[in-house]
Write a protein that holds these residues in place. Sequence first.
Motif, PDB file in Angstrom:
ATOM      1  N   LYS A   5       0.831  -1.208   0.000  1.00 17.77           N
ATOM      2  CA  LYS A   5       0.000   0.000   0.000  1.00 17.77           C
ATOM      3  C   LYS A   5       0.865   1.258   0.000  1.00 17.77           C
ATOM      4  CE  LYS A   5      -3.493   2.535   2.514  1.00 17.77           C
ATOM      5  NZ  LYS A   5      -4.280   2.695   3.696  1.00 17.77           N
ATOM      6  N   ILE A   6       1.870   1.300   0.850  1.00 15.88           N
ATOM      7  CA  ILE A   6       2.753   2.476   0.899  1.00 15.88           C
ATOM      8  C   ILE A   6       3.540   2.598  -0.400  1.00 15.88           C
ATOM      9  CG2 ILE A   6       4.763   3.475   2.056  1.00 15.88           C
ATOM     10  CD1 ILE A   6       3.638   2.236   4.668  1.00 15.88           C
ATOM     11  N   PHE A   7       4.056   1.469  -0.915  1.00 19.68           N
ATOM     12  CA  PHE A   7       4.784   1.488  -2.182  1.00 19.68           C
ATOM     13  C   PHE A   7       3.900   2.036  -3.298  1.00 19.68           C
ATOM     14  CE2 PHE A   7       5.670  -0.582  -6.249  1.00 19.68           C
ATOM     15  CZ  PHE A   7       6.987  -0.191  -6.448  1.00 19.68           C
ATOM     16  N   PHE A   8       2.678   1.539  -3.378  1.00 22.31           N
ATOM     17  CA  PHE A   8       1.749   1.976  -4.413  1.00 22.31           C
ATOM     18  C   PHE A   8       1.452   3.465  -4.291  1.00 22.31           C
ATOM     19  CE2 PHE A   8      -2.540   2.738  -6.039  1.00 22.31           C
ATOM     20  CZ  PHE A   8      -2.395   2.273  -7.338  1.00 22.31           C
ATOM     21  N   GLU A   9       1.176   3.925  -3.089  1.00 22.46           N
ATOM     22  CA  GLU A   9       0.854   5.341  -2.873  1.00 22.46           C
ATOM     23  C   GLU A   9       2.026   6.243  -3.239  1.00 22.46           C
ATOM     24  OE1 GLU A   9      -0.419   5.285   1.194  1.00 22.46           O
ATOM     25  OE2 GLU A   9      -2.483   4.763   0.651  1.00 22.46           O
ATOM     26  N   GLN A  10       3.242   5.783  -3.022  1.00 20.35           N
ATOM     27  CA  GLN A  10       4.423   6.579  -3.348  1.00 20.35           C
ATOM     28  C   GLN A  10       4.726   6.579  -4.842  1.00 20.35           C
ATOM     29  OE1 GLN A  10       7.486   4.834  -0.935  1.00 20.35           O
ATOM     30  NE2 GLN A  10       6.916   6.010   0.891  1.00 20.35           N
ATOM     31  N   ASN A  11       4.267   5.557  -5.548  1.00 17.91           N
ATOM     32  CA  ASN A  11       4.630   5.405  -6.956  1.00 17.91           C
ATOM     33  C   ASN A  11       3.479   5.584  -7.932  1.00 17.91           C
ATOM     34  OD1 ASN A  11       7.553   4.592  -6.918  1.00 17.91           O
ATOM     35  ND2 ASN A  11       6.684   3.216  -5.406  1.00 17.91           N
TER      36      ASN A  11
END
Length: 75
Positions: A5-11
């Motif tokens: 989730k954090i990876f997706f939100e950052q990218n």
Amino acid sequence: MISFKIFFEQNVNNETVALLPGGFKPPTKGHFEALEDLLQSANKGIVFIGKESRDGITQDQAYQIWSIYSRYRWR
């Protein structure tokens, strides 16, 4: 390690892609208008053309017609 989730939100780049799969033997005005409609809410579009020939029209010929269509109105 970060969560997905954090990876997706950052990218995430907020780009939307419309997908239009079909045989398109041949691509018609209706197919063109369907893609135009999809592109009203997308940044770009991808057309997937079936590989089997139909009514004497090959995938390459259908691609050539879509290439002509792409000169009109699309972003």
